[in-house]
Design a protein around this motif. Structure first.
Motif, mmCIF file in Angstrom:
data_model
loop_
_atom_site.group_PDB
_atom_site.id
_atom_site.type_symbol
_atom_site.label_atom_id
_atom_site.label_comp_id
_atom_site.label_asym_id
_atom_site.label_seq_id
_atom_site.Cartn_x
_atom_site.Cartn_y
_atom_site.Cartn_z
ATOM 1 N N LEU A 1 2.931 -1.399 4.270
ATOM 2 C CA LEU A 1 2.571 0.004 4.087
ATOM 3 C C LEU A 1 3.816 0.830 3.814
ATOM 4 N N VAL A 2 3.847 1.507 2.687
ATOM 5 C CA VAL A 2 4.943 2.408 2.326
ATOM 6 C C VAL A 2 4.391 3.829 2.412
ATOM 7 N N GLU A 3 4.872 4.589 3.381
ATOM 8 C CA GLU A 3 4.338 5.924 3.640
ATOM 9 C C GLU A 3 5.247 7.010 3.073
ATOM 10 N N HIS A 4 4.700 8.226 3.018
ATOM 11 C CA HIS A 4 5.450 9.388 2.552
ATOM 12 C C HIS A 4 6.000 9.151 1.152
ATOM 13 N N ALA A 5 5.194 8.529 0.301
ATOM 14 C CA ALA A 5 5.642 8.186 -1.048
ATOM 15 C C ALA A 5 4.694 8.804 -2.069
ATOM 16 N N GLU A 6 5.259 9.458 -3.060
ATOM 17 C CA GLU A 6 4.481 10.094 -4.120
ATOM 18 C C GLU A 6 4.474 9.196 -5.349
ATOM 19 N N VAL A 7 3.310 8.967 -5.912
ATOM 20 C CA VAL A 7 3.184 8.159 -7.122
ATOM 21 C C VAL A 7 3.481 9.045 -8.330
ATOM 22 N N VAL B 1 0.862 -1.181 0.000
ATOM 23 C CA VAL B 1 0.000 0.000 0.000
ATOM 24 C C VAL B 1 0.896 1.227 0.000
ATOM 25 N N VAL B 2 0.783 2.047 -1.024
ATOM 26 C CA VAL B 2 1.595 3.254 -1.167
ATOM 27 C C VAL B 2 0.765 4.457 -0.731
ATOM 28 N N VAL C 1 4.536 0.511 -10.785
ATOM 29 C CA VAL C 1 4.295 1.922 -10.529
ATOM 30 C C VAL C 1 5.586 2.591 -10.088
ATOM 31 N N ARG C 2 5.806 3.822 -10.555
ATOM 32 C CA ARG C 2 6.984 4.589 -10.172
ATOM 33 C C ARG C 2 6.642 5.484 -8.984
ATOM 34 N N GLU D 1 4.153 2.038 -14.794
ATOM 35 C CA GLU D 1 5.093 1.360 -15.686
ATOM 36 C C GLU D 1 4.307 0.422 -16.581
ATOM 37 N N GLY D 2 4.715 0.305 -17.827
ATOM 38 C CA GLY D 2 4.069 -0.624 -18.723
ATOM 39 C C GLY D 2 3.741 -0.008 -20.059
#
Length: 479
Positions: free
Chosen positions: A148-154, A48-49, A167-168, A158-159
């Motif tokens: 859970l991956v927090e403080h991450a901007e999408v 979960v980003v 996803v980057r 990719e594809g």
């Protein structure tokens, strides 16, 4: 980028004897976490980003201003949440949430008149959004298959236009990396950039419709008068969109800790105030009935007034796109967002998460065309909520560029006739609440017996005022 270890038992174990299956869910929202919970029965690892850092308990969350307003989990949504997270309803009730019967525990003024408090047909779960999110979040993240991956901007997908492979993301330290995945679910809410991401892959913009009544929402929390702290009905004064001019509405709901949460709303030209004294005046003088203001006379204000103005109905018709990439799905407010006055967003998100799970279960993980089938399935719970919201909001000035279509006018006329019938016919009231509670589809309202009842009209005369019981009225006199 910070990772917080996260442990609810999945109904199915991970795949064995094959390559690790992975899924990425974008957004640690209500919708995103339920989607993650739906996926752990099929994927070995679900990431979960989340762009923020989620609170550990029932505390305010950044970038979720709507949490300060009334939220309703209708029984159709509550059943879906319970199906994904067994036992969570009891946990919410133990923490102070209220389970109220529809329409027994509701005092509601519709455009067509006051509803009677008929025998229970369905129910709602009511509590503050912080408590709801924290309770569900704790259960879902208590699973070592969910990370859970927090403080991450999408940054993007990719594809290719045929298949998404990951996803980057960019972490708080500015570092970038690609999370590879067999399935990516976008649950980033109203701020979703899915149309842009799809365009980057070479796909066209999805069909889109916006119905914006210009509604602003203002809410305040109160300590309920002592006699009302252990049970009180919802009190709801609805707007009449066909009366001409702005629509004004208000709702009072009991939440945890003996409190009431009151939300007032107004469309263009009659936005609710941000000042506390004006808040009560608006409830008394601007709504179609002063019952909410009467009740607040015996309550103690606990917070300032919180205001939100991002309330338009907006729907992306991804299921209609001529081409759709494998391994990508959009759900929740990223798919369709509603005027919050109708309280359907969370329930639709929960039902969409169940639909996500059920399609994968039927079709099989990685089956060609799976993502398109998922996208069509998650759009089905959207349809009823969308029609319920837009059939009202479309009539406010400026809601759309073209104004109501012929379909809009015919639908609204029939819904109005049904609602008037429901004020004096318990059987029809139940059919209406079948749909508003998201327990059944709108097709039940077209059954021959319902059409006949609508033609006949209500069987009982209209009520002259709110159907509060004598002991409930006494709350307004409490000091």
């Amino acid at each position: 980028m910070s990772d917080r270890p996260t442990s609810v038992v999945s109904p199915a174990g991970p795949a064995t004897g094959r390559t690790v299956r992975s899924a990425v869910v974008l957004g640690g929202s209500f919708a995103g976490l339920l989607a993650a919970r739906a996926l752990v029965g099929f994927a070995d690892r679900v990431t979960v980003v989340e762009r923020d850092v989620l609170p550990d308990g029932p505390e305010p969350r950044r970038n979720l201003p709507q949490a300060r307003h009334v939220h309703t989990l209708w029984s159709g949504g509550a059943r879906a949440v319970e199906e994904l997270v067994p036992g969570v309803s009891e946990l919410l009730l133990d923490a102070g949430a209220h389970r109220l019967a529809v329409t027994t525990d509701m005092v509601a003024l519709a455009p067509e008149g006051w509803f009677r408090r008929w025998d229970e047909s369905h129910h709602v779960l009511l509590c503050g959004r912080d408590l709801l999110d924290a309770t569900i979040r704790a259960q879902i993240l208590d699973d070592d298959r969910i990370k859970l991956v927090e403080h991450a901007e999408v940054l993007g997908l990719e594809g290719t236009d045929e298949a998404v492979t990951g996803v980057r993301v960019r972490g708080a330290d500015g570092g970038r990396r690609t999370l590879h995945a067999d399935l990516v679910v976008d649950a980033t809410g109203r701020a979703s950039r899915a149309p842009h991401w799809l365009r980057e892959l070479g796909l066209p913009e999805p069909p889109r419709r916006v119905v914006d009544s210009g509604l602003a929402y203002a809410s305040r929390m109160y300590r309920a008068p002592e006699p009302a702290r252990h049970g009180y009905p919802v009190v709801n004064v609805q707007a009449d969109p066909r009366a001409g001019g702005p629509g004004r509405a208000g709702v009072l709901v009991p939440i945890e800790d003996g409190c009431w949460l009151v939300s007032l709303s107004g469309t263009r030209g009659s936005e609710p105030p941000t000042d506390g004294a004006e808040f009560t005046r608006f409830a008394r003088e601007e709504l179609r009935h002063p019952v909410i203001a009467d009740l607040l006379a015996g309550a103690e204000a606990l917070t300032d007034v919180s205001v939100t103005r991002t309330t338009s109905n907006r729907r992306h018709y991804y299921e209609r796109m001529p081409a759709w990439p494998e391994n990508f799905t959009v759900i929740g407010d990223a798919l369709a967002a509603y005027n919050p006055i109708y309280g359907h967003g969370m329930s639709v998100a929960a039902q969409s998460a169940v639909a996500l799970r059920d399609v994968i279960h039927r079709q099989g993980w990685g089956t060609p065309g799976l993502s398109r089938r998922i996208q069509k399935a998650v759009a089905r719970p959207v349809a009823a909520a969308w029609d319920l919201a837009t059939s009202q909001d479309i009539f406010y000035p400026g809601a759309t560029e073209q104004g109501p279509t012929l379909r809009d006018r015919l639908l609204a006329a029939y819904v109005s006739r049904l609602m008037r019938t429901a004020t004096g016919n318990g059987r029809i009231a139940r059919r209406v609440t079948d749909v508003t509670s998201l327990e059944r589809g709108a097709e039940v309202l077209l059954a021959p017996s319902v059409l006949l009842a609508a033609a006949i009209g209500p069987l009982k005369p209209p009520l002259s005022g709110p159907p509060l019981r004598p002991e409930e009225w006494k709350v307004a006199e409490w000091e």
